[in-house]
Design an enzyme around this catalytic site. Structure first.
Site, PDB file in Angstrom:
ATOM      1  N   ARG A  15      -4.772 -44.708  11.512  1.00 45.22           N
ATOM      2  CA  ARG A  15      -3.937 -45.782  10.934  1.00 45.22           C
ATOM      3  C   ARG A  15      -3.457 -46.715  12.028  1.00 45.22           C
ATOM      4  O   ARG A  15      -3.437 -47.933  11.872  1.00 45.22           O
ATOM      5  CB  ARG A  15      -2.737 -45.182  10.207  1.00 45.22           C
ATOM      6  CG  ARG A  15      -3.106 -44.511   8.899  1.00 45.22           C
ATOM      7  CD  ARG A  15      -1.952 -43.630   8.422  1.00 45.22           C
ATOM      8  NE  ARG A  15      -0.725 -44.379   8.265  1.00 45.22           N
ATOM      9  CZ  ARG A  15       0.499 -43.859   8.375  1.00 45.22           C
ATOM     10  NH1 ARG A  15       0.656 -42.565   8.628  1.00 45.22           N
ATOM     11  NH2 ARG A  15       1.560 -44.600   8.225  1.00 45.22           N
ATOM     12  N   LYS A  69       5.177 -33.199   8.383  1.00 43.54           N
ATOM     13  CA  LYS A  69       5.617 -32.599   9.648  1.00 43.54           C
ATOM     14  C   LYS A  69       6.952 -31.884   9.477  1.00 43.54           C
ATOM     15  O   LYS A  69       7.171 -30.802  10.029  1.00 43.54           O
ATOM     16  CB  LYS A  69       5.725 -33.683  10.723  1.00 43.54           C
ATOM     17  CG  LYS A  69       4.365 -34.122  11.232  1.00 43.54           C
ATOM     18  CD  LYS A  69       4.457 -35.286  12.188  1.00 43.54           C
ATOM     19  CE  LYS A  69       4.659 -36.587  11.439  1.00 43.54           C
ATOM     20  NZ  LYS A  69       4.493 -37.790  12.226  1.00 43.54           N
TER      21      LYS A  69
HETATM   22  N1  URA Z   1       6.400 -41.998  11.716  1.00 42.59           N
HETATM   23  C1  URA Z   1       5.543 -41.037  11.334  1.00 42.59           C
HETATM   24  O1  URA Z   1       5.657 -39.911  11.723  1.00 42.59           O
HETATM   25  N2  URA Z   1       4.562 -41.382  10.508  1.00 42.59           N
HETATM   26  C2  URA Z   1       4.399 -42.633  10.035  1.00 42.59           C
HETATM   27  O2  URA Z   1       3.506 -42.867   9.287  1.00 42.59           O
HETATM   28  C3  URA Z   1       5.298 -43.627  10.445  1.00 42.59           C
HETATM   29  C4  URA Z   1       6.292 -43.273  11.282  1.00 42.59           C
END
Ligand code: URA
Length: 434
Positions: A168, A187
């Protein structure tokens, strides 16, 4: 799986099934889905968004692409806070020890800075010796010892997100609400939490500046946390100016230590006590968020949070003397003022430019592999909404013999606007949650 059918269906705006999304994520991690195919799906998600069911299945697949932290040995409730990031946002650094001082455990898996925002891990590394690259076993034993661990995402936590995020980032597909929400939540869910608080920033220094988009991200993440039965609250907070006064790694550690000592800027303390109060309430350790906030304030004022921070620094291999004597942090030799060009009220036309000014001084990355100079940065002498006079110092630039100084000044000139009247946005625009 019929990979092409998945790509075709999402390309045409159709809804994918949970099984299709799971297969796709598994295929990506196992190398059966090529990067260009993953980018094709990400681009379609960016364009069409995701239904709530798609988002939950996609997030679960990312979570299950790796392991969860095993914190069975830690008896306390486990909590964490995540911010979408901004300039001068060092809230996590005082917050985690304050929560531990109030009896909670904080497995804080954080990120590094890229672009105009600094990362918690980079800031902590300005403490000489401080290590943040820990294994899952080291993370668990650090939490067991001090109640807190600050660490980077390991190879095994949500590996699908690591790979997808890198794609991304390289293909201009970061700013998609479902992709951001799933990336963050996958996460956090891997940390095996009992409660989570999210700080979604809006304003020119935020990565979704427009309050309506920030609110949509907040709602999406709250709904997603609920799908996973994770108690959660979300605050929408102001990033139309930097948070606190210090921007730059070691300078932000010094300001965090002031906060941990019961002082520091009011806005920083308000977020630390407020977000901490939410977590104490969500974890059932306080009767409500106000009572929780008062408890965090006591932990700061009585020196207990600072005491935990000292243990944390020692545990991570850092020099614990820094905590009592922040002058031992790396310091830039030269400090120059930035002067007001007119009479009026201080406002920020573009907070990102403050972050980029620090990057120009050497205190940031433009590429992941860049080294950071922890000593440089900016300290605001005046805040948004203050009346200022032409010729007075608005902020200090901490630099290394003029390196990047001219660019930093040019960026500050774009960041700052002196206007006839200005009312900064409320620090906390809205709270979402139960
Ligand atoms: N922080 C993240 O961990 N993921 C994202 O997609 C954007 C900011």
């Amino acid at each position: 799986v019929d990979l092409r059918a998945i790509l075709r269906r999402k390309r045409d705006g159709e809804e994918l099934s949970g099984a299709e999304l799971e297969d796709f994520v598994r295929g990506f991690v196992e190398g059966r889905v090529a990067d260009y195919q993953a980018v094709a799906l990400l681009a379609s998600i960016w364009r069409f968004g995701m239904s709530a069911a798609e988002l939950a299945a996609w997030t679960r697949a990312m979570l299950e692409s790796g392991v969860r932290l095993d914190l069975a040995r830690v008896p306390q409730e486990k909590v964490d806070k995540h911010s979408t990031g901004g300039v001068g946002d060092k809230v996590s650094i005082p917050l985690a020890p304050a929560l531990a001082a109030c009896g909670l455990a904080v497995p804080m898996i954080s990120g590094r800075g890229l672009g105009h925002t600094g990362g918690t891990l980079d800031k902590l590394e300005s403490i000489p010796g401080f290590r943040v690259r820990l294994s899952e076993e080291e993370i668990a034993s650090a939490i067991d010892a001090t109640g807190v661990c600050f660490a980077g995402q390991t190879e095994r936590l949500a590996p699908a997100d690591r790979g997808l995020y890198a794609l991304r980032d390289a293909t201009e597909l970061v700013e998609s609400i479902p992709l951001i929400a799933s990336s963050i939540l996958s996460k956090k869910l891997a940390e095996d939490l009992d409660a989570l608080v999210l700080d979604v920033k809006f304003g020119s220094g935020a990565f979704l500046p427009e309050p309506g988009r920030a609110r949509e991200l907040a709602r999406t993440m709250l709904a997603l946390a609920r799908d996973f039965e994770l108690p959660c609250a979300v605050w929408l907070t102001a990033m139309d100016r930097p948070l606190g006064r210090a921007v730059g790694h070691a300078l932000e550690i010094a300001e965090s230590i002031e906060c941990l000592s019961g002082g520091g800027p009011e806005d920083l303390r308000a977020l630390v006590t407020g977000l901490g109060g939410e977590l104490l309430a969500l974890a059932g350790r306080a009767p409500g968020r106000e009572a929780g906030a008062a408890e965090i304030a006591r932990a700061l004022d009585e020196g207990r949070a600072l005491g935990v921070f000292e243990l944390v620094v020692r545990r991570h291999g850092g020099d614990p003397a820094v905590v009592r004597d922040p002058r031992r942090l790396p310091r830039a030799e030269a400090v120059d003022p930035f002067l007001a060009g007119a009479d009026g009220v201080l406002s920020f036309a573009d907070v990102r430019e403050v972050g980029r000014a620090v990057v120009a001084l050497g205190g940031g990355r433009t590429r992941v592999e860049d080294a950071i100079d922890p000593a440089v940065g900016i300290v605001l002498r005046r805040r948004a909404g203050d009346s200022v006079r032409r010729g007075e110092s608005l902020c200090e630039l901490h630099h290394r013999s003029g390196r990047g100084l001219a660019e930093a000044r040019a960026r500050l000139a774009r960041a700052i606007a002196i206007v006839p009247a200005h009312e900064p946005a409320p620090l906390v625009l809205e709270r979402l949650g139960d």
